[in-house]
Scaffold this motif. Structure first.
Motif, PDB file in Angstrom:
ATOM      1  N   THR A 210      34.990  65.087  43.228  1.00 16.92           N
ATOM      2  CA  THR A 210      34.611  64.231  42.106  1.00 16.92           C
ATOM      3  C   THR A 210      34.004  65.074  40.986  1.00 16.92           C
ATOM      4  O   THR A 210      33.409  66.123  41.232  1.00 16.92           O
ATOM      5  N   THR A 211      34.148  64.601  39.778  1.00 16.60           N
ATOM      6  CA  THR A 211      33.599  65.294  38.617  1.00 16.60           C
ATOM      7  C   THR A 211      32.124  64.922  38.467  1.00 16.60           C
ATOM      8  O   THR A 211      31.796  63.766  38.260  1.00 16.60           O
ATOM      9  N   THR A 212      31.261  65.917  38.578  1.00 12.93           N
ATOM     10  CA  THR A 212      29.827  65.632  38.552  1.00 12.93           C
ATOM     11  C   THR A 212      29.041  66.501  37.588  1.00 12.93           C
ATOM     12  O   THR A 212      27.822  66.435  37.538  1.00 12.93           O
ATOM     13  N   GLY A 213      29.710  67.334  36.835  1.00 10.10           N
ATOM     14  CA  GLY A 213      29.005  68.081  35.801  1.00 10.10           C
ATOM     15  C   GLY A 213      28.433  69.410  36.218  1.00 10.10           C
ATOM     16  O   GLY A 213      27.666  70.007  35.463  1.00 10.10           O
ATOM     17  N   GLY A 214      28.759  69.897  37.408  1.00 13.07           N
ATOM     18  CA  GLY A 214      28.275  71.211  37.808  1.00 13.07           C
ATOM     19  C   GLY A 214      28.851  72.308  36.929  1.00 13.07           C
ATOM     20  O   GLY A 214      29.968  72.213  36.436  1.00 13.07           O
ATOM     21  N   LYS A 215      28.078  73.363  36.729  1.00 14.40           N
ATOM     22  CA  LYS A 215      28.494  74.482  35.877  1.00 14.40           C
ATOM     23  C   LYS A 215      28.704  75.745  36.709  1.00 14.40           C
ATOM     24  O   LYS A 215      28.111  75.913  37.774  1.00 14.40           O
ATOM     25  N   VAL A 216      29.548  76.624  36.191  1.00 12.84           N
ATOM     26  CA  VAL A 216      29.684  77.972  36.734  1.00 12.84           C
ATOM     27  C   VAL A 216      28.991  78.916  35.758  1.00 12.84           C
ATOM     28  O   VAL A 216      29.385  79.022  34.598  1.00 12.84           O
ATOM     29  N   TRP A 217      27.931  79.561  36.241  1.00 10.83           N
ATOM     30  CA  TRP A 217      27.172  80.509  35.434  1.00 10.83           C
ATOM     31  C   TRP A 217      27.511  81.924  35.890  1.00 10.83           C
ATOM     32  O   TRP A 217      27.604  82.195  37.078  1.00 10.83           O
ATOM     33  N   ALA A 218      27.647  82.835  34.946  1.00  8.95           N
ATOM     34  CA  ALA A 218      27.832  84.247  35.271  1.00  8.95           C
ATOM     35  C   ALA A 218      26.859  85.061  34.425  1.00  8.95           C
ATOM     36  O   ALA A 218      26.899  84.999  33.191  1.00  8.95           O
ATOM     37  N   PHE A 219      25.962  85.779  35.090  1.00 11.21           N
ATOM     38  CA  PHE A 219      25.010  86.656  34.407  1.00 11.21           C
ATOM     39  C   PHE A 219      25.587  88.068  34.432  1.00 11.21           C
ATOM     40  O   PHE A 219      25.813  88.644  35.497  1.00 11.21           O
ATOM     41  N   LEU A 220      25.811  88.624  33.244  1.00 13.06           N
ATOM     42  CA  LEU A 220      26.580  89.850  33.103  1.00 13.06           C
ATOM     43  C   LEU A 220      25.840  90.842  32.216  1.00 13.06           C
ATOM     44  O   LEU A 220      24.846  90.500  31.570  1.00 13.06           O
ATOM     45  N   GLY A 221      26.353  92.059  32.178  1.00 16.04           N
ATOM     46  CA  GLY A 221      25.774  93.072  31.318  1.00 16.04           C
ATOM     47  C   GLY A 221      26.716  93.454  30.190  1.00 16.04           C
ATOM     48  O   GLY A 221      27.942  93.333  30.322  1.00 16.04           O
ATOM     49  N   ASP A 222      26.164  93.915  29.075  1.00 19.00           N
ATOM     50  CA  ASP A 222      27.027  94.284  27.951  1.00 19.00           C
ATOM     51  C   ASP A 222      27.882  95.506  28.282  1.00 19.00           C
ATOM     52  O   ASP A 222      29.038  95.592  27.878  1.00 19.00           O
ATOM     53  N   GLY A 223      27.351  96.445  29.041  1.00 20.76           N
ATOM     54  CA  GLY A 223      28.149  97.592  29.446  1.00 20.76           C
ATOM     55  C   GLY A 223      29.302  97.195  30.347  1.00 20.76           C
ATOM     56  O   GLY A 223      30.376  97.816  30.325  1.00 20.76           O
ATOM     57  N   GLU A 224      29.105  96.150  31.141  1.00 22.51           N
ATOM     58  CA  GLU A 224      30.138  95.660  32.056  1.00 22.51           C
ATOM     59  C   GLU A 224      31.359  95.148  31.304  1.00 22.51           C
ATOM     60  O   GLU A 224      32.456  95.086  31.862  1.00 22.51           O
ATOM     61  N   MET A 225      31.171  94.785  30.047  1.00 22.67           N
ATOM     62  CA  MET A 225      32.283  94.245  29.276  1.00 22.67           C
ATOM     63  C   MET A 225      33.362  95.288  28.985  1.00 22.67           C
ATOM     64  O   MET A 225      34.469  94.951  28.565  1.00 22.67           O
ATOM     65  N   ASP A 226      33.065  96.566  29.226  1.00 21.55           N
ATOM     66  CA  ASP A 226      34.096  97.597  29.048  1.00 21.55           C
ATOM     67  C   ASP A 226      35.114  97.595  30.177  1.00 21.55           C
ATOM     68  O   ASP A 226      36.195  98.180  30.033  1.00 21.55           O
ATOM     69  N   GLU A 227      34.766  96.987  31.310  1.00 29.58           N
ATOM     70  CA  GLU A 227      35.744  96.881  32.390  1.00 29.58           C
ATOM     71  C   GLU A 227      36.882  95.953  31.935  1.00 29.58           C
ATOM     72  O   GLU A 227      36.626  94.862  31.425  1.00 29.58           O
ATOM     73  N   PRO A 228      38.140  96.369  32.117  1.00 30.75           N
ATOM     74  CA  PRO A 228      39.246  95.515  31.641  1.00 30.75           C
ATOM     75  C   PRO A 228      39.265  94.144  32.299  1.00 30.75           C
ATOM     76  O   PRO A 228      39.704  93.173  31.687  1.00 30.75           O
ATOM     77  N   GLU A 229      38.788  94.054  33.559  1.00 34.23           N
ATOM     78  CA  GLU A 229      38.767  92.744  34.220  1.00 34.23           C
ATOM     79  C   GLU A 229      37.791  91.780  33.559  1.00 34.23           C
ATOM     80  O   GLU A 229      37.941  90.567  33.664  1.00 34.23           O
ATOM     81  N   SER A 230      36.770  92.304  32.884  1.00 33.92           N
ATOM     82  CA  SER A 230      35.750  91.438  32.283  1.00 33.92           C
ATOM     83  C   SER A 230      36.326  90.570  31.177  1.00 33.92           C
ATOM     84  O   SER A 230      36.049  89.371  31.098  1.00 33.92           O
ATOM     85  N   LEU A 231      37.099  91.170  30.296  1.00 32.30           N
ATOM     86  CA  LEU A 231      37.601  90.456  29.119  1.00 32.30           C
ATOM     87  C   LEU A 231      39.081  90.115  29.213  1.00 32.30           C
ATOM     88  O   LEU A 231      39.611  89.423  28.353  1.00 32.30           O
ATOM     89  N   GLY A 232      39.747  90.573  30.267  1.00 32.51           N
ATOM     90  CA  GLY A 232      41.191  90.442  30.340  1.00 32.51           C
ATOM     91  C   GLY A 232      41.715  89.024  30.416  1.00 32.51           C
ATOM     92  O   GLY A 232      42.866  88.763  30.083  1.00 32.51           O
ATOM     93  N   SER A 233      40.877  88.072  30.861  1.00 31.54           N
ATOM     94  CA  SER A 233      41.356  86.692  31.030  1.00 31.54           C
ATOM     95  C   SER A 233      40.543  85.680  30.239  1.00 31.54           C
ATOM     96  O   SER A 233      40.537  84.493  30.564  1.00 31.54           O
ATOM     97  N   ILE A 234      39.866  86.113  29.182  1.00 34.25           N
ATOM     98  CA  ILE A 234      38.954  85.189  28.504  1.00 34.25           C
ATOM     99  C   ILE A 234      39.662  84.134  27.661  1.00 34.25           C
ATOM    100  O   ILE A 234      39.024  83.184  27.206  1.00 34.25           O
ATOM    101  N   THR A 235      40.970  84.267  27.454  1.00 31.70           N
ATOM    102  CA  THR A 235      41.664  83.185  26.739  1.00 31.70           C
ATOM    103  C   THR A 235      41.950  82.006  27.657  1.00 31.70           C
ATOM    104  O   THR A 235      42.151  80.886  27.176  1.00 31.70           O
ATOM    105  N   LEU A 236      41.984  82.240  28.980  1.00 36.10           N
ATOM    106  CA  LEU A 236      42.281  81.137  29.905  1.00 36.10           C
ATOM    107  C   LEU A 236      41.244  80.023  29.827  1.00 36.10           C
ATOM    108  O   LEU A 236      41.601  78.850  29.718  1.00 36.10           O
ATOM    109  N   PRO A 237      39.932  80.326  29.885  1.00 35.57           N
ATOM    110  CA  PRO A 237      38.959  79.220  29.861  1.00 35.57           C
ATOM    111  C   PRO A 237      38.951  78.418  28.568  1.00 35.57           C
ATOM    112  O   PRO A 237      38.678  77.214  28.593  1.00 35.57           O
TER     113      PRO A 237
END
Length: 907
Positions: free
Chosen positions: A235-262
């Motif tokens: 059921t839809t209840t409003g739960g969120k997915v939170w991700a706490f990340l670092g700015d240096g981590e954004m250089d990993e290709p996996e970090s930004l590679g799929s950001i158009t999907l969401p």
């Protein structure tokens, strides 16, 4: 509307300007700003926005004015002071709690490194992110929502000490555990270095310190939640997915590679919090640039809601009074590397180098002392600003949100490393540094105890502990915490698999098609069918799965808004909101992230979804091995299907598509069951057993099966209980020799696609060379290797007891003749079990690069076809003096083998 007051002043200035354009420009700017303020006051932000759009359009049409493109906003907070939400808690109480968490996190790392120098741990990441976490823990992270759901949180791996310290204050972790940080083998147990569900199965949910994997997985997890909701499994209840990340981590290709999907999927249940402390392990993230501005442009361009939290409340009055935008413009000019310099220098240096470039800027801060300037808080350290950002994020509808929060790495460490390039490696503090830290955060520890860096926890009835417990009670419980929320399923009916025991009666079918047929039957099961999640990275038709398009549909969050070009065909491309297939496109990393989300739903969401992820086997362990390892750590359940597997089965594709090593790469993953089945009945037995072990019994294992696309006649399953046992344990006698009147004997071992070459070799050996050859099917070298080593270990530790005999040794104990194994994988795979065989093993495999060729030519090139298996057998017999060398020489000629051809392993 009446005329803005600046207009009359501007008209007078124009009349008397005498060419003084600078002053005129200032007045013109003031006029426009006054006018805009007037529209804002009378018409509101929406009216002002429409007016600005109309002005821009008019300027372009009337005078060809093309404004330069920019995807960024000024270097200031996204949420204005006027718009920020009121802080709902006690700032003082939360500051005290945060200080206690900071102290215990720091003490844990310092104490561990005093006991054993170099044991490691990280102080500075959590030091910079403490406010980001504490505001979330006290006000946002729901362990259980009112609707019965929960938030899912990916904690930044390097911030693990902060999570342990908070759990200690909550009473969930005893002091002894903290004392054994990074020493899990110590008496009483300890705490793992980073988030590891395998090692701490009641605490951590997601292993995130292999950087880049957490961001990627959070995206596909948020999408999988929508998938469950749209299919009616949740059921839809409003739960969120939170991700706490670092700015240096954004250089990993996996970090930004799929950001158009969401953004494409409108995943407003996804919130990223990027801790922009401007520093990675060895230096600035963007010393010559501005990482917050760079990330803002990337995320805005990808369609995310971006919230920048740059300046704390101390800056509010300065920015509000910055009527002409001088300060904001100056702040936007300064590089991140220079900002780091400001953080470690004095207030006087800060004043001179930031504000000293313009007398007007200096006048803005003349009422501030140097000490006040040095303590001007950044937004990521201000709970008011952070709370306002989080509240805006959770209320945003229609798109994912990223919060870009500016902080100082090592905040609070002072001279020990605050904001310095060495901060990430900081593990120790001396007594003066401890005293400074203690005093800055008001920890009630006397001077005489400081040298011990003691842990500190107030009494259970203290205001701080009561406040913490009350806040978490209001939010549904503790976090992080891992629970297995699902109930076991009923065993799957044997009837789904019975047809595969009978074989195909001469009809040729590939093992891939066997699997697809089996999957289609399981999907129709009234109990287990709805739980199955087929996952494909844009290769469904390659694997013959198009029939499933009509049967269960392809998942789409919006359904199908177009008429497919193949609508008139029986197996057209059918997308639907309740579709079951996850057709991910060309992304193995994204596909396995969906596999992980589905394979951990039994604990994360209490739903026993059963993922079947089928892909080109070459693009599994070789390409996404780190994610497969994360799946293992996360106790994922499900089936990985390596399609078109083996070095010689994929005709014409060549080097980068041909897999001769995935089973070797599968060896290191401890809880992965790896099989290379040759026959339909073997696949049926393995999948049936896998569902039972994972979803009925509840074991924390997952499966890897390789399947091929070569059509072959599937034989019936031999009789006898030892067949089923052998399939699951790794080997069984499939076809005994019918030749009884010879002293020349051989035991041939085949698996996967090469099994049929082994069967041909058996026939040639018997008919042309008088060799009685038994054929064994080896379904899993890994299982045989694992069990053999387990026996060896037990025997070593129990010298006075009857030794255990490995399964391989037991099965071959009474056999005669030479031993020859052939597979479509590297020779090291069969060689891994040679030590438990009664005689020397000759291994044939596909070491080397692939080639673009047909199957017959490839098997000849890699020397794993029937004629080379025959040659290997005869050579082994010659070494044992059972036949003469001239027999082999003649066989080489008769079989058409070129003895001078290049070695495929290095050619």
């Amino acid at each position: 509307m009446s005329q803005p007051p600046a207009l009359e002043e501007l008209q007078q200035a124009r009349a008397s300007s005498n060419g003084n354009n600078d002053g005129l420009e200032v007045l013109e700017t003031r006029e426009w700003l006054d006018s805009l303020d007037y529209v804002l006051a009378k018409g509101g932000p929406e009216r002002a926005g429409r007016l600005l759009q109309q002005l821009q359009l008019h300027a372009r049409r009337a005078a060809g004015v093309n404004l330069p493109f920019t995807a960024t906003t000024p270097y200031q907070n996204t949420i204005s002071v006027r718009a920020q939400a009121a802080f709902p808690g006690s700032q003082e109480m939360e500051r005290r709690i945060k200080s206690l968490v900071r102290w215990n996190a720091m003490a844990m790392v310092v104490r561990a490194n005093r006991v054993e120098s170099g044991i490691g741990g990280h102080i500075s990441t959590f030091a910079s992110a403490a406010t980001l976490y504490e505001v979330a823990f006290n006000h946002f992270l729901h362990a259980r929502t009112e609707g019965g759901d929960r938030d899912v949180v990916y904690f930044q791996g390097h911030a693990a000490p902060g999570m342990y310290a908070r759990a200690f204050l909550e009473g969930r972790l005893p002091k002894e555990k903290l004392e054994n940080f990074r020493r899990e083998l110590h008496q009483g147990g300890g705490l793992s270095s980073y988030p590891h569900p395998w090692l701490m199965p009641d605490f951590w949910e997601f292993p995130t310190v292999s950087m880049g994997l957490g961001p990627l997985q959070s995206i596909y997890h948020a999408r999988f939640i929508k998938y469950l909701e749209n299919r009616g499994l949740k059921t839809t209840t409003g739960g969120k997915v939170w991700a706490f990340l670092g700015d240096g981590e954004m250089d990993e290709p996996e970090s930004l590679g799929s950001i158009t999907l969401p953004s494409r999927e409108k995943l407003d249940n996804l919130i990223w919090v990027i801790n922009c402390n401007l520093q990675r392990l060895d230096g600035p993230v963007r010393g010559n640039g501005k990482i917050i501005q760079e990330l803002e442009a990337i995320f805005r361009g990808a369609g995310w809601n971006v919230i920048k939290v740059i300046w704390g409340s101390d800056w509010d009055s300065l920015i509000q009074n910055d009527r002409d935008g001088l300060l904001v413009r100056r702040l936007g000019e300064i590089t991140d590397g220079q900002f780091q310099k400001f953080f470690v220098e004095s207030g006087a240096y800060f004043r001179q180098n930031l504000f000293g470039t313009d007398p007007r800027l200096l006048r803005m801060v003349e009422r501030f002392s140097d000490e006040q300037l040095s303590r001007m808080r950044l937004g990521g350290h201000d709970p008011i600003k952070v709370h306002a950002a989080y509240k805006s994020a959770v209320e945003h509808v229609g798109a994912p949100t990223v919060v870009l929060a500016k902080t100082i790495k090592g905040y609070g460490l002072g001279e020990a490393g605050e904001g310095k390039n060495i901060t990430h490696q900081q593990k120790k503090l001396n007594e003066d540094e401890l005293r400074m830290f203690r005093s800055r955060f008001g920890i009630p520890i006397p001077d005489e105890q400081l040298h011990e860096a003691p842990f500190y926890r107030p009494a259970d009835d203290s205001p701080e502990i009561r406040y913490m417990q009350d806040r978490r009670k209001q939010l549904g419980g503790y976090m992080p915490e891992r629970k297995v929320r699902s109930q076991s399923i009923k065993p799957v009916s044997e009837s789904h698999f019975e047809e595969f025991y009978k074989g195909t009666e001469g009809r040729e079918v590939s093992t891939t098609m066997v699997f697809v047929r089996m999957l289609a039957k399981l999907l129709r099961d009234p109990e287990v069918g709805k739980l199955i999640v087929p996952i494909v990275p844009d290769e469904a038709r390659t694997f013959g799965m198009e029939a499933l398009f009509r049967q269960v549909g392809i998942y789409s969050s919006v359904g199908q808004l177009y008429e497919p070009v193949d609508m008139d065909t029986l197996l057209y491309y059918k997308e639907s909101k309740d579709g079951q297939i996850l057709e991910e496109g060309i992304t193995e990393a994204g596909s396995i992230s969906s596999f992980i989300a589905a394979g951990t739903a039994y604990s994360n969401h209490g739903i026993n979804t059963i993922p079947f992820f089928i892909y080109y086997s070459m693009f599994g362990f070789q390409r996404i091995g780190d994610l497969i390892w994360a799946a293992a750590d996360m106790r994922t359940r499900g089936f990985l299907l390596g399609g078109t597997a083996g070095r010689t089965t994929l005709a014409g594709e060549g080097l980068q598509h041909q897999d001769g090593h995935s089973h070797v790469l599968a060896l290191p993953v401890p809880n992965l069951m790896a099989y290379d089945p040759a026959f339909a009945f073997e696949i049926a037995i393995i999948i049936q057993e896998g569902i039972k072990r994972m979803y009925v019994i509840g074991e924390s294992i997952f499966y890897y099966l390789t399947v091929g696309n070569e059509p072959l006649p599937m034989p019936a399953m031999p009789d006898g209980p030892e067949v089923r046992e052998g399939i699951l344990k790794g080997m069984y006698l499939f076809k005994p020799s019918q030749k009884k009147d010879t002293k020349l004997q051989a035991q041939l071992f085949g698996s996967g696609a090469i099994m049929f070459e082994v069967l041909k070799a058996q026939e040639i050996l018997e008919s042309k060379f008088g060799v009685a050859a038994n054929v064994w099917s080896v379904t899993s070298y890994k299982e045989l290797y694992r069990e053999g080593n387990d026996c060896e270990r037990w025997n070593m530790l129990h010298p006075g007891e009857t030794p255990k005999v490995p399964f391989v040794a037991r099965k071959l104990r009474d056999t005669q003749g030479v031993l020859v194994a052939a597979s479509d994988y590297m020779k090291v795979l069969p060689e891994s079990i040679a030590q438990w065989m009664p005689r020397t093993l000759v291994a044939l495999g596909t070491d080397g690069f692939g080639r673009s060729e047909g199957r017959t030519a490839l098997r000849d090139f890699f020397e794993v076809d029937s004629k080379h298996i025959v040659l290997a057998t005869l050579s082994a017999l010659a070494r044992e003096k059972k036949i003469e060398a001239k027999v082999i020489q003649q066989a080489i000629k008769d079989l058409g083998i070129n003895p001078e051809k290049a070695n495929p392993a290095v050619s």
